[in-house]
Design a protein around this motif. Structure first.
Motif, PDB file in Angstrom:
ATOM      1  N   TYR A 174       0.832  -1.194   0.000  1.00 17.87           N
ATOM      2  CA  TYR A 174       0.000   0.000   0.000  1.00 17.87           C
ATOM      3  C   TYR A 174       0.875   1.254   0.000  1.00 17.87           C
ATOM      4  CZ  TYR A 174      -4.480  -2.292   0.540  1.00 17.87           C
ATOM      5  OH  TYR A 174      -5.605  -3.045   0.305  1.00 17.87           O
ATOM      6  N   ARG A 176       1.740   5.010   0.839  1.00 20.84           N
ATOM      7  CA  ARG A 176       1.441   5.806   2.021  1.00 20.84           C
ATOM      8  C   ARG A 176       1.520   7.295   1.698  1.00 20.84           C
ATOM      9  NH1 ARG A 176       5.130   4.642   6.748  1.00 20.84           N
ATOM     10  NH2 ARG A 176       6.728   4.161   5.204  1.00 20.84           N
ATOM     11  N   PRO A 182      -2.101   4.519   4.567  1.00 24.55           N
ATOM     12  CA  PRO A 182      -2.361   4.085   3.194  1.00 24.55           C
ATOM     13  C   PRO A 182      -3.299   5.039   2.459  1.00 24.55           C
ATOM     14  CG  PRO A 182      -2.558   2.234   4.702  1.00 24.55           C
ATOM     15  CD  PRO A 182      -2.456   3.468   5.552  1.00 24.55           C
ATOM     16  N   THR A 186      -2.182   0.674  -4.499  1.00 23.27           N
ATOM     17  CA  THR A 186      -1.123  -0.304  -4.255  1.00 23.27           C
ATOM     18  C   THR A 186      -0.019  -0.122  -5.289  1.00 23.27           C
ATOM     19  OG1 THR A 186      -2.289  -1.986  -5.553  1.00 23.27           O
ATOM     20  CG2 THR A 186      -2.638  -1.981  -3.162  1.00 23.27           C
ATOM     21  N   PRO A 242      -6.126  -3.617   5.800  1.00 22.60           N
ATOM     22  CA  PRO A 242      -4.972  -2.729   5.964  1.00 22.60           C
ATOM     23  C   PRO A 242      -5.246  -1.676   7.033  1.00 22.60           C
ATOM     24  CG  PRO A 242      -6.242  -2.060   4.064  1.00 22.60           C
ATOM     25  CD  PRO A 242      -6.882  -3.333   4.569  1.00 22.60           C
TER      26      PRO A 242
END
Length: 315
Positions: A174, A176, A182, A186, A242
C-alpha cells in the motif's frame, strides 16, 4: 497509553514439547513470553503496551486516521491513543477473562470496551501444538460493526548473537501519504526498511536466526504489516484489513469488513518453529536425521486452527 510489561500475577503458562508460552490476561490477552528451545523470541517489556509481546488487535488493526470513521451514514470518534490517530483497537489494555485452560491451551474473552461504539465480544483461543502454536480470534457482534482483526508480535532481532533474517515477498504494497497512512493505491514493494502493509503474498513470512531457530508464520488474514525499523525488534503482523481500512472502504463507497449478529468475524494464525542449530555428526559420520520440511525446503503449513469452546459445544 501508559505502562510497560504487566506483573506476573495472573499469567498463564502453557507448555508442550520444550516450548513455554506465557499468556497475560490482564495485559490485553497477549503472549507475554515465548521460549523455544531455551530461547526467548519475543520482546518481553517495553515503554507502554504497544511495544512488547504479541497482542491481539481488536476490533481494528493499525491506525485510524484522526480516530474518526464513518459507518452506515454516521461518523464515530475514537480516543486518539497514538495522536493524532487511534491505533490497534480497544482491548490491548483490557483485562480478559479466562474461560478455559489446560496445560497446552487457554481460551479468553473480553468485551470491546466503552471506547468502542458498538456492542460485542471477542474470544481468543491459543494452543501449543507439536512444533508450534495456533490461535484464533472471533468477534461476535450484538450490533452490526466494522471489524479488522490481527495480531501484533514483537520478535527479538537477536538470539544468542544471531540476527533475524526475514524471508517475505508480496506482489503489492500500500502506498502511504505524508502522514504514513495508506492512500488506497497499491504499488510494487519498495526496498526495506518497511513500516508498510502488503497483500497478494508470493512467499509467506519466515524469520530465521541463523544457526539457532527458524519460524514460519501463517494466517487466514490476507494482509500483512511488516515493521522492521527498530534495531532490537521486528514485527510481522497478520491483519484482515490494511491500516485505516474503515476509511479506505468509505472513500470508494464500499462496506468495510464487518461482524453481524448472525455472522461473526474471525481470523486464525499459526506459527511453526524448527531448531536449525548445527547438528553433530553421528557415529557413522552422517548428520542426524532431518525433518521432511528441512530436507525438502517445503514451508510449514498450519493444521486446522483450534476450535473455540463455543464451537466445540455446537458441532
Amino acid at each position: 497509553m501508559t505502562g510497560g510489561a504487566a506483573g506476573k500475577a495472573g499469567r498463564i503458562v502453557l507448555t508442550r514439547d520444550g516450548a513455554t508460552l506465557t499468556v497475560d490476561p490482564t495485559a490485553g490477552g497477549r503472549f507475554a513470553s515465548l521460549v523455544v528451545g531455551g530461547h526467548e523470541i519475543l520482546v518481553t517489556d517495553g515503554d507502554g503496551p504497544l511495544w512488547w509481546g504479541c497482542y491481539p488487535m481488536v476490533p481494528f488493526a493499525g491506525r485510524i486516521r484522526d480516530g474518526r470513521f464513518r459507518f452506515r451514514g454516521r461518523t464515530y470518534q475514537l480516543p486518539l491513543t497514538m495522536p493524532p490517530n487511534a491505533i490497534h483497537g480497544t482491548v490491548l489494555e483490557r483485562a480478559w477473562q479466562v474461560t478455559f485452560r489446560r496445560d497446552d491451551r487457554v481460551e479468553l474473552e473480553s468485551d470491546l470496551g466503552a471506547d468502542w461504539p458498538f456492542r460485542g465480544r471477542v474470544t481468543q483461543a491459543i494452543a501449543l501444538v507439536p512444533g508450534g502454536l495456533e490461535a484464533t480470534l472471533t468477534v461476535e457482534a450484538t450490533d452490526p460493526m466494522p471489524v479488522v482483526l490481527g495480531w501484533h508480535p514483537w520478535f527479538r532481532r537477536q538470539l544468542v548473537g544471531a540476527a533475524a533474517e526475514l524471508d517475505f515477498e508480496a506482489h503489492s504494497m500500500y502506498a502511504r501519504d505524508p502522514a504514513g497512512l495508506p492512500t488506497g493505491a497499491t504499488i510494487a514493494p519498495t526496498p526495506r526498511p518497511w513500516d508498510d502493509a502488503f497483500t497478494d503474498l508470493v512467499i509467506p513470512p519466515r524469520l530465521t536466526w541463523p544457526g539457532v531457530l527458524r519460524l514460519d508464520l501463517r494466517s487466514t488474514a490476507p494482509f500483512w504489516v511488516v515493521f522492521d525499523e527498530r534495531e532490537e525488534a521486528i514485527c510481522v503482523e497478520p491483519q484482515t484489513g490494511p491500516p485505516d481500512a474503515f476509511n479506505l472502504a468509505a472513500s470508494v463507497g464500499v462496506d468495510p469488513p464487518m461482524a453481524m449478529p448472525d455472522r461473526p468475524a474471525s481470523v486464525a494464525m499459526a506459527w511453526r518453529w524448527e531448531d536449525v542449530a548445527p547438528r553433530r555428526p553421528t557415529s557413522t559420520g552422517r548428520e542426524g536425521t532431518r525433518s521432511r520440511k528441512a530436507a525438502t525446503g517445503k514451508p510449514a503449513t498450519p493444521s486446522k486452527p483450534p476450535p473455540t469452546r463455543r464451537e466445540r459445544s455446537h458441532p
